[in-house]
Design a protein around this motif. Structure first.
Motif, PDB file in Angstrom:
ATOM      1  N   LEU A   1       4.007 -28.096 -11.858  1.00  0.00           N
ATOM      2  CA  LEU A   1       5.398 -27.670 -11.666  1.00  0.00           C
ATOM      3  C   LEU A   1       5.469 -26.500 -10.687  1.00  0.00           C
ATOM      4  O   LEU A   1       6.298 -26.494  -9.769  1.00  0.00           O
ATOM      5  CB  LEU A   1       5.993 -27.286 -13.024  1.00  0.00           C
ATOM      6  CG  LEU A   1       7.506 -27.047 -13.116  1.00  0.00           C
ATOM      7  CD1 LEU A   1       7.982 -27.223 -14.555  1.00  0.00           C
ATOM      8  CD2 LEU A   1       7.906 -25.660 -12.629  1.00  0.00           C
ATOM      9  N   VAL A   2       4.589 -25.512 -10.884  1.00  0.00           N
ATOM     10  CA  VAL A   2       4.584 -24.336 -10.007  1.00  0.00           C
ATOM     11  C   VAL A   2       4.202 -24.734  -8.586  1.00  0.00           C
ATOM     12  O   VAL A   2       4.796 -24.272  -7.602  1.00  0.00           O
ATOM     13  CB  VAL A   2       3.624 -23.261 -10.554  1.00  0.00           C
ATOM     14  CG1 VAL A   2       3.478 -22.116  -9.564  1.00  0.00           C
ATOM     15  CG2 VAL A   2       4.129 -22.734 -11.893  1.00  0.00           C
ATOM     16  N   LEU A   3       3.203 -25.612  -8.445  1.00  0.00           N
ATOM     17  CA  LEU A   3       2.772 -26.053  -7.118  1.00  0.00           C
ATOM     18  C   LEU A   3       3.914 -26.761  -6.395  1.00  0.00           C
ATOM     19  O   LEU A   3       4.154 -26.522  -5.204  1.00  0.00           O
ATOM     20  CB  LEU A   3       1.565 -26.986  -7.245  1.00  0.00           C
ATOM     21  CG  LEU A   3       0.938 -27.451  -5.928  1.00  0.00           C
ATOM     22  CD1 LEU A   3       0.307 -26.279  -5.187  1.00  0.00           C
ATOM     23  CD2 LEU A   3      -0.096 -28.536  -6.176  1.00  0.00           C
ATOM     24  N   ALA A   4       4.642 -27.626  -7.100  1.00  0.00           N
ATOM     25  CA  ALA A   4       5.760 -28.332  -6.479  1.00  0.00           C
ATOM     26  C   ALA A   4       6.890 -27.374  -6.131  1.00  0.00           C
ATOM     27  O   ALA A   4       7.556 -27.532  -5.102  1.00  0.00           O
ATOM     28  CB  ALA A   4       6.267 -29.428  -7.419  1.00  0.00           C
ATOM     29  N   LEU A   5       7.102 -26.361  -6.963  1.00  0.00           N
ATOM     30  CA  LEU A   5       8.157 -25.384  -6.685  1.00  0.00           C
ATOM     31  C   LEU A   5       7.828 -24.572  -5.428  1.00  0.00           C
ATOM     32  O   LEU A   5       8.710 -24.278  -4.615  1.00  0.00           O
ATOM     33  CB  LEU A   5       8.319 -24.458  -7.891  1.00  0.00           C
ATOM     34  CG  LEU A   5       9.409 -23.385  -7.813  1.00  0.00           C
ATOM     35  CD1 LEU A   5      10.777 -24.022  -7.624  1.00  0.00           C
ATOM     36  CD2 LEU A   5       9.408 -22.522  -9.065  1.00  0.00           C
ATOM     37  N   VAL A   6       6.556 -24.217  -5.240  1.00  0.00           N
ATOM     38  CA  VAL A   6       6.144 -23.419  -4.086  1.00  0.00           C
ATOM     39  C   VAL A   6       6.113 -24.260  -2.814  1.00  0.00           C
ATOM     40  O   VAL A   6       6.572 -23.836  -1.750  1.00  0.00           O
ATOM     41  CB  VAL A   6       4.765 -22.773  -4.344  1.00  0.00           C
ATOM     42  CG1 VAL A   6       4.252 -22.087  -3.088  1.00  0.00           C
ATOM     43  CG2 VAL A   6       4.860 -21.771  -5.484  1.00  0.00           C
ATOM     44  N   LEU A   7       5.571 -25.476  -2.919  1.00  0.00           N
ATOM     45  CA  LEU A   7       5.357 -26.299  -1.728  1.00  0.00           C
ATOM     46  C   LEU A   7       6.438 -27.354  -1.515  1.00  0.00           C
ATOM     47  O   LEU A   7       6.361 -28.119  -0.553  1.00  0.00           O
ATOM     48  CB  LEU A   7       3.989 -26.997  -1.809  1.00  0.00           C
ATOM     49  CG  LEU A   7       2.748 -26.103  -1.719  1.00  0.00           C
ATOM     50  CD1 LEU A   7       1.498 -26.956  -1.786  1.00  0.00           C
ATOM     51  CD2 LEU A   7       2.758 -25.292  -0.438  1.00  0.00           C
ATOM     52  N   GLY A   8       7.423 -27.418  -2.413  1.00  0.00           N
ATOM     53  CA  GLY A   8       8.426 -28.473  -2.313  1.00  0.00           C
ATOM     54  C   GLY A   8       9.153 -28.495  -0.982  1.00  0.00           C
ATOM     55  O   GLY A   8       9.266 -29.549  -0.339  1.00  0.00           O
ATOM     56  N   ASP A   9       9.640 -27.339  -0.535  1.00  0.00           N
ATOM     57  CA  ASP A   9      10.375 -27.271   0.733  1.00  0.00           C
ATOM     58  C   ASP A   9       9.497 -27.671   1.908  1.00  0.00           C
ATOM     59  O   ASP A   9       9.925 -28.434   2.792  1.00  0.00           O
ATOM     60  CB  ASP A   9      10.924 -25.857   0.953  1.00  0.00           C
ATOM     61  CG  ASP A   9      12.106 -25.563   0.042  1.00  0.00           C
ATOM     62  OD1 ASP A   9      12.694 -26.520  -0.485  1.00  0.00           O
ATOM     63  OD2 ASP A   9      12.420 -24.372  -0.165  1.00  0.00           O
ATOM     64  N   ARG A  10       8.269 -27.156   1.938  1.00  0.00           N
ATOM     65  CA  ARG A  10       7.371 -27.460   3.067  1.00  0.00           C
ATOM     66  C   ARG A  10       6.982 -28.934   3.067  1.00  0.00           C
ATOM     67  O   ARG A  10       6.853 -29.553   4.139  1.00  0.00           O
ATOM     68  CB  ARG A  10       6.132 -26.573   2.997  1.00  0.00           C
ATOM     69  CG  ARG A  10       6.437 -25.083   3.152  1.00  0.00           C
ATOM     70  CD  ARG A  10       5.181 -24.257   3.025  1.00  0.00           C
ATOM     71  NE  ARG A  10       4.233 -24.581   4.063  1.00  0.00           N
ATOM     72  CZ  ARG A  10       2.941 -24.257   4.013  1.00  0.00           C
ATOM     73  NH1 ARG A  10       2.462 -23.624   2.970  1.00  0.00           N
ATOM     74  NH2 ARG A  10       2.139 -24.573   5.000  1.00  0.00           N
ATOM     75  N   THR A  11       6.771 -29.511   1.884  1.00  0.00           N
ATOM     76  CA  THR A  11       6.418 -30.927   1.805  1.00  0.00           C
ATOM     77  C   THR A  11       7.571 -31.801   2.286  1.00  0.00           C
ATOM     78  O   THR A  11       7.381 -32.743   3.065  1.00  0.00           O
ATOM     79  CB  THR A  11       6.042 -31.300   0.360  1.00  0.00           C
ATOM     80  OG1 THR A  11       5.004 -30.446  -0.101  1.00  0.00           O
ATOM     81  CG2 THR A  11       5.585 -32.742   0.271  1.00  0.00           C
ATOM     82  N   GLU A  12       8.779 -31.475   1.834  1.00  0.00           N
ATOM     83  CA  GLU A  12       9.958 -32.228   2.260  1.00  0.00           C
ATOM     84  C   GLU A  12      10.170 -32.102   3.764  1.00  0.00           C
ATOM     85  O   GLU A  12      10.488 -33.088   4.449  1.00  0.00           O
ATOM     86  CB  GLU A  12      11.186 -31.730   1.504  1.00  0.00           C
ATOM     87  CG  GLU A  12      12.463 -32.465   1.881  1.00  0.00           C
ATOM     88  CD  GLU A  12      13.705 -31.815   1.297  1.00  0.00           C
ATOM     89  OE1 GLU A  12      14.801 -32.359   1.518  1.00  0.00           O
ATOM     90  OE2 GLU A  12      13.580 -30.750   0.656  1.00  0.00           O
ATOM     91  N   GLU A  13       9.999 -30.896   4.276  1.00  0.00           N
ATOM     92  CA  GLU A  13      10.199 -30.670   5.704  1.00  0.00           C
ATOM     93  C   GLU A  13       9.203 -31.477   6.529  1.00  0.00           C
ATOM     94  O   GLU A  13       9.572 -32.106   7.536  1.00  0.00           O
ATOM     95  CB  GLU A  13      10.052 -29.175   6.001  1.00  0.00           C
ATOM     96  CG  GLU A  13      10.367 -28.792   7.436  1.00  0.00           C
ATOM     97  CD  GLU A  13      10.278 -27.297   7.670  1.00  0.00           C
ATOM     98  OE1 GLU A  13      10.251 -26.882   8.836  1.00  0.00           O
ATOM     99  OE2 GLU A  13      10.234 -26.543   6.674  1.00  0.00           O
TER     100      GLU A  13
END
Length: 505
Positions: A437-449
Motif C-alpha cells: 500500500l505504501v509503495l503504491a502510494l509513493v510511486l502511484g503518480d510516477r507509475t501512472e505518468e
C-alpha cells in the motif's frame, strides 16, 4: 577505480563535523526507535523527516539513513532480552537469542547479533558502492516504457514473493493506487476525487499516511495486546566481546551465505523479514544437528541478523539507481528525496554526485558508529523498556501528531493521520500487508505518468511495452512474478491429486 575516487570525495563530505554529529544523533535515535515496539524504522523516519526540511539535503539524508542503521541494530535488543521483536525482521532472532539470554548468555548473544548485523550491512554497502554506478549508467537509456516496466516488476515482486495471500497483497496495492490518484492529475491538470474539498486538492501526503498506517496502528495493536516489558538484564564488557569475536570466524561461511541471501531479498522487494526467516531456515536445514536450533544456538542469531541487515541496506540500491524503493523505509526515504527537490534515479548519479557519494560514505561510517553505540550502551537502551508502556504510547502519539502537523502546517493532516491509523489497524487485524500500500502510494503518480507517456508515444498501443529486448525482458519477469502465486496454487492442486481423474474401478 573511478568509484573509489568518488567515494573518497563522499567521505570528505560525510566527515564534516556537522554531518558527524548528525550521524551520531541519528544512530542513537534509530536504536531508540528499534528498541521501542510501536515505532519501527519506516515510521521513525517518517516522524522525524519534517524536522530535516531546514537542513541541506546531504546532512538530512545522512541523519535519516543513520536512524535506519540504528533501528536495524535496536531490534535485536528487545528480541534477545525481552523476547519482544522491536522490528518484524527481529522475530527470527528471538528463536535462539532469548533462550541464550535465559541461559545467562545474553551478552554473548547481543555481541554476536550486533557484529553479524555490522557484517551483513557492510557487505551490502560494498555491493552498493560498486554496483550502483553500473546500474545507474545502464538505466540512463531508459525511457517511459522502461521505467514503467521496472515499476511494474517492483509491484509484481510484492505479489509473487509475498508470504501472505496474493489477493490481499493486490487489494492493498490497489488501495494505495486509489489514494495516490486523489488530487491533481499530473498529466492533464484536472482534479480527481476531491469531492469539492479544498483540503483534498493536494492529495494525500505520503508522510501523513505512513505515520498513521505504521505508527498509530501499531500503538493501537500494542494497547490492545496489553504489552508488558519483562526480560533479562545484560551488560557487555570487553572480555565478552573479544571472546565472541574470537569464535565468530568459525561461522564465516554461514555469515557469507546469509549476507548473499539478504542482498538478494533486499534488491528484489521482498524485504528484511523474509530474508531473516529464509536465512534462519537454511542455517537450520544445513546444520549437523537441526534439533538444537531454538534452544540457544549462536548460529540461530548470526544467520537472521546478517541477512536482515544485508537486506535492509541493499534495499537502497534500487531506490537510488532506479527510483524504486526495495522496502517501506526506503519508500519513506524516497519521498524525502522528492520533497528536497531531488529525483531518485540514474540522473542522480550524474547531477548530484556529492549527494550520492556522501550518502554512501555515511553508510560506512554510520554502520561503524551503530556497532560502537549498541555495544557500549545496551543497558541504557534496555532500561527504557522498563518505563510503563502507557507513558511510551502517549509520547509516541504526541510525536506522531507533531510530525503529521509539520508536513504542511495543517490541522487537517492530524485528522488524516488518525484516519489512516484506524485503517492501518483494521488492515493489520485482517492480515493485509501495509508495505505494498505504501509503495503504491509513493510511486502511484510516477507509475501512472510513465504508463500514460508510453501510450502517448505509441498512440495507444500496448505493444510499446514489448518494443525492444530490454523492456520485453523486464515486463516478462514482472508478468511471471504476478502469475507465480496462481501457478503455485495450480501445482499444489496437481500434487495433491485434486485435478487427477479417479482411476476406474
Amino acid at each position: 577505480m573511478e568509484e573509489l575516487g568518488l567515494l573518497m570525495q563522499g567521505f570528505a563530505v560525510a566527515l564534516e563535523p556537522q554531518n558527524m554529529l548528525l550521524m551520531l544523533v541519528g544512530v542513537v535515535l534509530g536504536v531508540l526507535i528499534g528498541v521501542l515496539p510501536g515505532l519501527g524504522g519506516a515510521n521513525g523516519i517518517a516522524i522525524l523527516l519534517p524536522l530535516t526540511f531546514a537542513m541541506p539535503p546531504v546532512s538530512a539524508i545522512i541523519m535519516l539513513s543513520c536512524i535506519y542503521w540504528g533501528a536495524l541494530f535496536g531490534g535485536a535488543i528487545t528480541s534477545i532480552l525481552f523476547n519482544i521483536p522491536g522490528e518484524p525482521w527481529s522475530v527470527a532472532t528471538t528463536f535462539d537469542g532469548y533462550p541464550m539470554a535465559q541461559q545467562g548468555r545474553a551478552a554473548e548473544a547481543l555481541t554476536a547479533a550486533f557484529t553479524s548485523s555490522f557484517v551483513g550491512a557492510f557487505v551490502a554497502i560494498v555491493m552498493i558502492t560498486f554496483v550502483a554506478p553500473v546500474i545507474a549508467g545502464f538505466a540512463l537509456r531508459f525511457g517511459p516504457p522502461e521505467f514503467f516496466a521496472v515499476m511494474f516488476l517492483s509491484f509484481a515482486s510484492f505479489v509473487g514473493m509475498s508470504r501472505g495471500p496474493a489477493l490481499k497483497t493486490l487489494m492493498a496495492m490497489m488501495l494505495g493506487f486509489l489514494l495516490a490518484a486523489v488530487g491533481m492529475d499530473t498529466v492533464t491538470g484536472q482534479l480527481r476525487m476531491t469531492f469539492g474539498s479544498t483540503e483534498m486538492i493536494r492529495g494525500f501526503d505520503f508522510l501523513v499516511a505512513v505515520i498513521g498506517l505504521f505508527g498509530i496502528s501499531e500503538i493501537l495493536c500494542s494497547i490492545e495486546d496489553g504489552l508488558r516489558f519483562k526480560g533479562q538484564r545484560a551488560k557487555i564488557d570487553l572480555k565478552v566481546v573479544l571472546r565472541v569475536w574470537k569464535t565468530l570466524p568459525r561461522h564465516w561461511f554461514l555469515a557469507a551465505r546469509s549476507a548473499l541471501i539478504g542482498c538478494w531479498m533486499g534488491i528484489t522487494p521482498a524485504g528484511a523479514t523474509p530474508a531473516s526467516f529464509m536465512s534462519y531456515g537454511v542455517a537450520r536445514r544445513m546444520a549437523k544437528d537441526p534439533s538444537s536450533f531454538g534452544k540457544g544456538r549462536i548460529e540461530g542469531v548470526i544467520a537472521p541478523e546478517t541477512a536482515a541487515h544485508a537486506a535492509g541496506t541493499s534495499a537502497l540500491l534500487p531506490m537510488l539507481t532506479l527510483g524504486v524503493p526495495g522496502s517501506p523505509t526506503a519508500a519513506v526515504l524516497l519521498g524525502g528525496l522528492i520533497m528536497w527537490g531531488l529525483q531518485p534515479g540514474p540522473m542522480l548519479f550524474v547531477e548530484q554526485k556529492e549527494f550520492v557519494w556522501g550518502l554512501i560514505a555515511s553508510m560506512y561510517l554510520g554502520n561503524i558508529a551503530g556497532l560502537i553505540v549498541v555495544l557500549v550502551a545496551v543497558p541504557w537502551f534496555a532500561a527504557i523498556l522498563r518505563v510503563p508502556f502507557s507513558i511510551i504510547a502517549a509520547l509516541i502519539l504526541v510525536v506522531c501528531a507533531i510530525g503529521a502537523f509539520t508536513v504542511s502546517n495543517a490541522e487537517f493532516d492530524i485528522t488524516l493521520m488518525l484516519v489512516f491509523g484506524v485503517v492501518g489497524y483494521v488492515l493489520k487485524k485482517l492480515d493485509y500487508p501495509l508495505a505494498p500500500l505504501v509503495l503504491a502510494l509513493v510511486l502511484g503518480d510516477r507509475t501512472e505518468e510513465a504508463f500514460r507517456q508510453s501510450l502517448l508515444i505509441s498512440q495507444g498501443s500496448l505493444g510499446v511495452f514489448f518494443s525492444n529486448w530490454l523492456v520485453s525482458t523486464i515486463m516478462a519477469l514482472g508478468i511471471a512474478l504476478l502469475l507465480w502465486p496462481a501457478l503455485s496454487w495450480a501445482r499444489g492442486l496437481l500434487a495433491g491429486g485434486v485435478l487427477r481423474r479417479p482411476r476406474p474401478a
